[in-house]
Scaffold this active site. Structure first.
Site, PDB file in Angstrom:
ATOM      1  N   GLY A  30      30.950  42.321  33.105  1.00 16.41           N
ATOM      2  CA  GLY A  30      30.742  42.802  34.468  1.00 16.41           C
ATOM      3  C   GLY A  30      30.133  44.185  34.492  1.00 16.41           C
ATOM      4  O   GLY A  30      30.830  45.176  34.690  1.00 16.41           O
ATOM      5  N   GLY A  34      26.343  49.940  40.002  1.00 14.89           N
ATOM      6  CA  GLY A  34      27.199  50.126  41.165  1.00 14.89           C
ATOM      7  C   GLY A  34      28.622  49.670  40.953  1.00 14.89           C
ATOM      8  O   GLY A  34      29.459  49.818  41.846  1.00 14.89           O
ATOM      9  N   GLY A  37      32.204  48.588  35.532  1.00 12.22           N
ATOM     10  CA  GLY A  37      31.782  48.309  34.160  1.00 12.22           C
ATOM     11  C   GLY A  37      30.557  49.100  33.761  1.00 12.22           C
ATOM     12  O   GLY A  37      30.480  49.648  32.647  1.00 12.22           O
ATOM     13  N   SER A 169      44.683  45.085  38.933  1.00  9.09           N
ATOM     14  CA  SER A 169      44.716  45.829  40.189  1.00  9.09           C
ATOM     15  C   SER A 169      46.150  45.887  40.671  1.00  9.09           C
ATOM     16  O   SER A 169      46.964  45.002  40.353  1.00  9.09           O
ATOM     17  CB  SER A 169      43.851  45.128  41.234  1.00  9.09           C
ATOM     18  N   TYR A 196      43.918  36.384  45.276  1.00 13.02           N
ATOM     19  CA  TYR A 196      43.520  37.573  44.527  1.00 13.02           C
ATOM     20  C   TYR A 196      44.709  38.120  43.747  1.00 13.02           C
ATOM     21  O   TYR A 196      44.608  38.451  42.558  1.00 13.02           O
ATOM     22  CB  TYR A 196      42.985  38.628  45.492  1.00 13.02           C
TER      23      TYR A 196
END
Length: 334
Positions: A30, A34, A37, A169, A196
């Site tokens: 990844g 922007g 990674g 996360s 998620y």
């Protein structure tokens, strides 16, 4: 204990770890411009790694990141690897390329950074709920298929074991791994934030399972991390409305103490967000016997008592490993 704070930048930690970064072979998934990674690759490129392998679904975007690295660290070699984590067939092709065609005997650091967040229900090429399939199953399969490049599984190999960083996360709080219904009844009961959360809980549990299997016996280090809220290309796809929905979902779980009235104060800069990547990948406070399998945030080890149980449970980590093997139809015994 780490002296770093939420405001510490990736450059500060990289400077502290420069001797460790020097000469290392690092594979990052990844790496689109922007994103975290790409920023991680940019920061560490200034500290003379031996090679940075840029794995991305979009090869053209990976090439842009390689160009940026060439402009700031022309002596650091890069290599681009096509990797689509939503396709097990393509993952196998990419892993085969790494194992059979790469001349390097080993990879020192694997950063499983790629991921997707929220959005309407969809499935991967293999019919797996997209967030679980991309964020966890894709990385589970790829990591295990290139394991011989990460740890010396054969007596003929004597290279040092690697470090694996799974980018998770704090969103793991939103959902545990639904072992009996990880596909949300084929989307009939779909909740984008619960899905998620499930995928991020899986990232945590994957690190725990890797550390248990290969930490003591092979010296592998595996950790997971929360970079914090960072306005990246991933977040841009969700938008401010998406973040507000995330806050609402988190509050519904009883986590209101983590939020403030002004959502904007939650955000870190890109340089602050990538700091924990650098800490996780290189800092000497983590080893095969110390803090292995941990969850990191703000460049600190998160105490187990501060974790929600479904994001740290070793029994769930074993259950997830078995489920993942079943999904990819391949066993990985270490």
């Amino acid at each position: 204990m780490s002296s770093y704070t939420r405001a510490t930048t990736a450059e500060e930690i990289a400077a502290d770890c420069t001797d460790i970064i020097n000469g290392k072979i690092i594979l990052i998934t990844g790496v689109s411009p922007g994103g975290l990674g790409a920023e991680f690759a940019r920061v560490i490129s200034k500290h003379s790694p031996g090679l940075i392998i840029l794995a991305n679904r979009d090869v053209a975007k990976a090439s842009e990141t390689a160009k940026t690295i060439a402009e700031i660290a022309s002596s650091v070699p890069t290599r681009i690897l096509k990797l689509d984590l939503a396709s097990q067939a393509q993952i196998r092709e990419a892993a085969k390329e790494v194992v059979e065609k790469y001349p390097e005997t080993h990879i020192d650091v694997l950063v499983n950074n790629a991921g997707v967040m929220a959005g309407p229900y969809k499935v991967t090429a293999d019919g797996i709920e997209n967030q679980f399939g991309t964020n966890h199953i894709g990385h589970f399969l790829f990591t295990n298929l290139i394991m011989k490049k990460l740890v010396p599984l054969s007596k003929d190999n004597n290279f040092p074991p690697a470090r694996i960083v799974n980018v998770s996360s704090n969103g793991y709080r939103l959902g545990w791994v639904r072992f009996r219904d990880w596909g949300f009844d084929s989307g009939k009961t779909y909740d984008q934030w619960a899905a998620y959360g499930q995928s991020k809980s899986a990232n945590n549990l994957f690190s725990i399972a890797l550390a248990k299997r290969l930490g003591t016996t092979k010296g592998l280090v595996a950790v997971s991390l929360c970079p914090g809220a960072v306005p990246t290309n991933l977040g841009n796809a969700t938008g401010m409305e998406g973040y507000q929905a995330l806050v609402k979902a988190d509050r519904a779980q009883g986590h209101s103490q983590y939020w403030v009235n002004d959502l904007r104060t939650l955000f870190k800069t890109m340089e602050q967000g990538v700091a924990t990547h650098v800490f996780a990948a290189f800092h000497s406070s983590i080893s095969a016997t110390v803090n292995n399998g941990s969850f990191l945030q703000d460049s600190h080890i998160t105490p187990l008592e501060d974790m929600y149980p479904w994001g740290r449970d070793p029994i769930d980590a074993e259950k997830l490993w078995i489920l993942s093997e079943r999904i990819v139809d391949q066993k990985f015994d270490y």
